[in-house]
Design a protein around this motif. Structure first.
Motif, mmCIF file in Angstrom:
data_model
loop_
_atom_site.group_PDB
_atom_site.id
_atom_site.type_symbol
_atom_site.label_atom_id
_atom_site.label_comp_id
_atom_site.label_asym_id
_atom_site.label_seq_id
_atom_site.Cartn_x
_atom_site.Cartn_y
_atom_site.Cartn_z
ATOM 1 N N ALA A 336 44.739 51.977 52.773
ATOM 2 C CA ALA A 336 45.836 52.863 52.374
ATOM 3 C C ALA A 336 47.152 52.116 52.229
ATOM 4 O O ALA A 336 48.082 52.593 51.563
ATOM 5 N N LEU A 337 47.249 50.929 52.832
ATOM 6 C CA LEU A 337 48.477 50.142 52.725
ATOM 7 C C LEU A 337 48.787 49.734 51.287
ATOM 8 O O LEU A 337 49.946 49.447 50.960
ATOM 9 N N GLN A 338 47.774 49.727 50.446
ATOM 10 C CA GLN A 338 47.992 49.281 49.064
ATOM 11 C C GLN A 338 48.942 50.184 48.298
ATOM 12 O O GLN A 338 49.586 49.750 47.343
ATOM 13 N N VAL A 339 49.065 51.439 48.714
ATOM 14 C CA VAL A 339 49.945 52.366 47.994
ATOM 15 C C VAL A 339 51.235 52.628 48.758
ATOM 16 O O VAL A 339 52.151 53.254 48.222
ATOM 17 N N GLY A 340 51.337 52.142 50.003
ATOM 18 C CA GLY A 340 52.488 52.442 50.848
ATOM 19 C C GLY A 340 53.840 52.096 50.259
ATOM 20 O O GLY A 340 54.752 52.928 50.234
ATOM 21 N N PRO A 341 54.053 50.865 49.761
ATOM 22 C CA PRO A 341 55.395 50.480 49.312
ATOM 23 C C PRO A 341 55.867 51.214 48.058
ATOM 24 O O PRO A 341 57.071 51.323 47.817
ATOM 25 N N GLU A 342 54.949 51.694 47.233
ATOM 26 C CA GLU A 342 55.324 52.244 45.938
ATOM 27 C C GLU A 342 55.468 53.755 45.942
ATOM 28 O O GLU A 342 56.161 54.308 45.083
ATOM 29 N N VAL A 343 54.865 54.435 46.877
ATOM 30 C CA VAL A 343 54.843 55.879 46.823
ATOM 31 C C VAL A 343 56.207 56.468 47.173
ATOM 32 O O VAL A 343 56.927 55.965 48.031
ATOM 33 N N GLU A 344 56.583 57.506 46.446
ATOM 34 C CA GLU A 344 57.800 58.244 46.771
ATOM 35 C C GLU A 344 57.413 59.382 47.712
ATOM 36 O O GLU A 344 56.610 60.238 47.361
ATOM 37 N N GLY A 356 48.202 39.020 55.721
ATOM 38 C CA GLY A 356 47.644 39.026 54.372
ATOM 39 C C GLY A 356 47.924 40.337 53.656
ATOM 40 O O GLY A 356 48.269 40.359 52.467
ATOM 41 N N GLU A 357 47.771 41.448 54.372
ATOM 42 C CA GLU A 357 48.057 42.757 53.778
ATOM 43 C C GLU A 357 49.541 42.905 53.472
ATOM 44 O O GLU A 357 49.920 43.552 52.492
ATOM 45 N N LEU A 358 50.382 42.318 54.322
ATOM 46 C CA LEU A 358 51.823 42.362 54.067
ATOM 47 C C LEU A 358 52.152 41.710 52.732
ATOM 48 O O LEU A 358 52.927 42.249 51.932
ATOM 49 N N VAL A 359 51.562 40.556 52.478
ATOM 50 C CA VAL A 359 51.786 39.876 51.206
ATOM 51 C C VAL A 359 51.270 40.739 50.054
ATOM 52 O O VAL A 359 51.904 40.845 48.993
ATOM 53 N N GLY A 360 50.124 41.380 50.266
ATOM 54 C CA GLY A 360 49.591 42.270 49.241
ATOM 55 C C GLY A 360 50.493 43.454 48.954
ATOM 56 O O GLY A 360 50.504 43.996 47.840
ATOM 57 N N MET A 361 51.275 43.859 49.936
ATOM 58 C CA MET A 361 52.232 44.957 49.750
ATOM 59 C C MET A 361 53.493 44.503 49.026
ATOM 60 O O MET A 361 54.317 45.336 48.631
ATOM 61 N N GLY A 362 53.660 43.187 48.894
ATOM 62 C CA GLY A 362 54.857 42.678 48.243
ATOM 63 C C GLY A 362 55.824 41.985 49.174
ATOM 64 O O GLY A 362 56.904 41.543 48.756
ATOM 65 N N GLY A 363 55.461 41.892 50.455
ATOM 66 C CA GLY A 363 56.320 41.230 51.415
ATOM 67 C C GLY A 363 56.046 39.738 51.491
ATOM 68 O O GLY A 363 55.173 39.212 50.802
ATOM 69 N N GLU A 364 56.801 39.069 52.341
ATOM 70 C CA GLU A 364 56.635 37.637 52.560
ATOM 71 C C GLU A 364 56.399 37.376 54.039
ATOM 72 O O GLU A 364 56.758 38.196 54.894
ATOM 73 N N THR A 365 55.818 36.227 54.342
ATOM 74 C CA THR A 365 55.537 35.890 55.728
ATOM 75 C C THR A 365 55.832 34.418 55.976
ATOM 76 O O THR A 365 56.202 33.672 55.064
ATOM 77 N N SER A 366 55.690 34.007 57.220
ATOM 78 C CA SER A 366 55.939 32.620 57.606
ATOM 79 C C SER A 366 55.124 32.325 58.846
ATOM 80 O O SER A 366 54.833 33.227 59.652
ATOM 81 N N GLU A 371 61.193 33.271 61.668
ATOM 82 C CA GLU A 371 61.408 33.434 60.235
ATOM 83 C C GLU A 371 60.683 34.679 59.735
ATOM 84 O O GLU A 371 61.206 35.424 58.891
ATOM 85 N N ARG A 372 59.467 34.894 60.247
ATOM 86 C CA ARG A 372 58.702 36.074 59.832
ATOM 87 C C ARG A 372 59.440 37.353 60.203
ATOM 88 O O ARG A 372 59.447 38.332 59.439
ATOM 89 N N ALA A 373 60.069 37.363 61.371
ATOM 90 C CA ALA A 373 60.814 38.545 61.799
ATOM 91 C C ALA A 373 61.926 38.874 60.809
ATOM 92 O O ALA A 373 62.139 40.045 60.454
ATOM 93 N N ASP A 374 62.627 37.858 60.343
ATOM 94 C CA ASP A 374 63.694 38.092 59.368
ATOM 95 C C ASP A 374 63.128 38.618 58.050
ATOM 96 O O ASP A 374 63.695 39.540 57.434
ATOM 97 N N LEU A 375 62.002 38.052 57.627
ATOM 98 C CA LEU A 375 61.388 38.481 56.372
ATOM 99 C C LEU A 375 60.876 39.914 56.466
ATOM 100 O O LEU A 375 61.028 40.709 55.524
ATOM 101 N N VAL A 376 60.277 40.255 57.594
ATOM 102 C CA VAL A 376 59.769 41.616 57.792
ATOM 103 C C VAL A 376 60.927 42.610 57.809
ATOM 104 O O VAL A 376 60.842 43.705 57.236
ATOM 105 N N GLU A 377 62.009 42.250 58.475
ATOM 106 C CA GLU A 377 63.169 43.138 58.523
ATOM 107 C C GLU A 377 63.710 43.412 57.121
ATOM 108 O O GLU A 377 64.031 44.560 56.770
ATOM 109 N N GLU A 378 63.793 42.371 56.310
ATOM 110 C CA GLU A 378 64.281 42.538 54.939
ATOM 111 C C GLU A 378 63.358 43.450 54.138
ATOM 112 O O GLU A 378 63.814 44.321 53.382
#
Length: 475
Positions: A336-344, A356-366, A371-378
């Protein structure tokens, strides 16, 4: 700024990190003594009015640093009713060292006298409402006195959750507060100083045992008062929704229902008689099921969406459609995470991806958790929802507040532990805001894994976590 309840969490987390409350009280007392010196010269008369809790204990410590003053210490109540061991120890220390102390058994026995400075240490950050006797009489005496009034942490009568000031509160001239400012202090006609008492930044950054203070249960509560969770899952898989549902029960939810296709409903029910399974036709979630599910979801405090659903095209379309019509709190996991970032949606989402799923959602990691904490917050700020990103260090952020959970171990790479996490978080989201639920869910799931790994090592399985979760949250 921290509310009184948040400050209690931070204090407890500091203790979990190795900085005990007794040490913090010593630092707080020293800060109070410094504040006294800032406002009156040596030789001045100082009266300390101490309550029976830790706020009073801070002032009892301060008394030992005020030998150059004409000192008087008044305890509101009997010494045997002092509520904490560390405060009682500091009262006993004053007796042993022959400091000038008095006991005020009732309001008629209180006499402030005419000091140059009065220290208000009657009530701390955990008290709300109008002052009761003998504190009310003591507050009135301070307010009518010509003495300079110094309040310890907050003036007695200030509600540190709402910032409201009781009508009979102490009207302080100065406040020395600890670690961070508190609600309502900025609205007082008083100077406020914030004293660093040695609480490490990690006490706010890391999720620790102190966060368990957020949980409580009304002894007079009824079935449903502590949360009803709907798990929407199953189809290709049956174990995942069963694990999530059982985990929600173990984390304190009163009722858990699993909505699943009729092809797997009986199998899911077979995992536990404690689950209530609601079946719909077919073998996969599809768009035709959304209206029925939306009505069902509206009757629950939290929805856990994703365990075992699979990623068929119609299934993901149905997930997006359900979220677009839902206005509650939803834990979004797995496919279900695949639709999370885009749904209104008007819903408050807690998304629980691994990296890996975070990257698939459009996020970045480290690889570096900082560094990951800053990226997740953004990324959380971008999508407007809470993220719980799983890893050796779990990162939890709503875009403004970011916490790190360090519980868990390599044995938890086994399948199903994420389903347990989703269920635990879903239950906690019934009684906590999404960010706190996600943070405590990550902590509890990992701590449960740390408990069972001692017995099973890397041979632990997800079902082992279920019995360990209550011991983490409720013992």
């Amino acid at each position: 700024m921290l509310t009184g309840s948040e400050m209690a969490v931070v204090d407890a987390n500091a203790e979990a990190l190795g900085v005990p409350r007794k040490q913090l009280m010593e630092s707080s007392g020293h800060a109070v003594a410094r504040a006294v010196r800032d406002h009156v010269d040596p030789g001045a008369s100082v009266t300390v009015v101490a309550g029976r809790g830790n706020n009073g204990g801070d002032a009892l410590v301060a008394a030992r640093f005020l030998d150059e003053y004409d000192l008087r210490v008044c305890l509101l109540g009997r010494p045997e009713t002092i509520t904490t061991d560390i405060s009682r120890e500091n009262w006993d220390a004053l007796q042993s060292a022959d400091y000038p102390t008095e006991q005020v058994r009732d309001s008629a026995g209180f006499d402030l006298g005419d000091p140059d400075l009065a220290v208000d240490a009657m009530l701390g950050t955990g008290i709300s409402g109008a002052l009761r006797e003998p504190a009310a009489t003591a507050a009135e005496a301070m307010n009518e006195s010509a003495a300079t009034v110094l309040a310890v942490d907050v003036p007695s009568g200030l509600d540190c959750e709402t910032g409201e000031l009781a009508d009979n509160a102490v009207a302080a001239d100065h406040v020395v507060t600890f670690h961070d400012t508190k609600p309502g202090l900025d609205e007082l006609a008083a100077s406020v100083s914030v004293a660093d008492i040695g609480i490490p930044d990690a006490a706010e950054r890391f999720v620790e045992r102190g966060d368990l203070r957020r949980l409580s249960r009304d002894p007079a509560s009824h079935k449903g008062d502590n949360g009803e969770v709907l798990v929407v899952g199953g189809g290709p898989y049956t174990g995942a929704p069963a694990l999530a549902g059982q985990a929600a029960l173990r984390a304190g939810a009163d009722l858990v229902r699993v909505a699943a296709p009729e092809s797997v409903a009986r199998k899911i029910q077979g995992y536990s008689e404690n689950l209530i399974v609601r079946e719909y036709d077919g073998d996969r979630l599809g768009p035709d099921h959304v209206d029925w599910l939306a009505d069902l979801a509206a009757d629950h405090d939290t929805v856990v969406l994703g365990p075992g659903l699979g990623s068929a095209e119609g299934t993901l379309e149905a997930v997006a459609s359900l979220l677009s019509t839902f206005a509650g709190t939803a834990v979004v996991d797995a496919d279900a995470l695949q639709v999370g970032p885009e749904v209104e949606t008007d819903a408050e989402l807690i998304c629980t991806p691994h990296q890996g799923e975070l990257v698939g959602m459009g996020g970045e990691t480290s690889d570096d958790w900082r560094e990951r904490a800053d990226l997740v917050e953004e990324f959380a700020a971008d999508i407007g929802h809470t993220l719980l990103v799983k890893g050796a260090h779990d990162v939890i952020s709503d875009g403004e507040r970011t916490r790190i959970s360090r519980t868990g171990n390599a044995g938890m790479t086994v399948g199903g532990t994420g389903d347990v996490l989703a269920g635990v978080t879903g239950a906690l989201a019934c009684v906590l805001d999404p960010h706190d639920a996600a943070a405590l869910g990550a902590y509890a799931n990992g701590a449960a894994g740390d408990t069972v790994v001692e017995k099973y090592g890397s041979g632990l399985v997800a079902t082992d976590l279920l019995k360990a979760v209550p011991g983490v949250l409720w013992d």
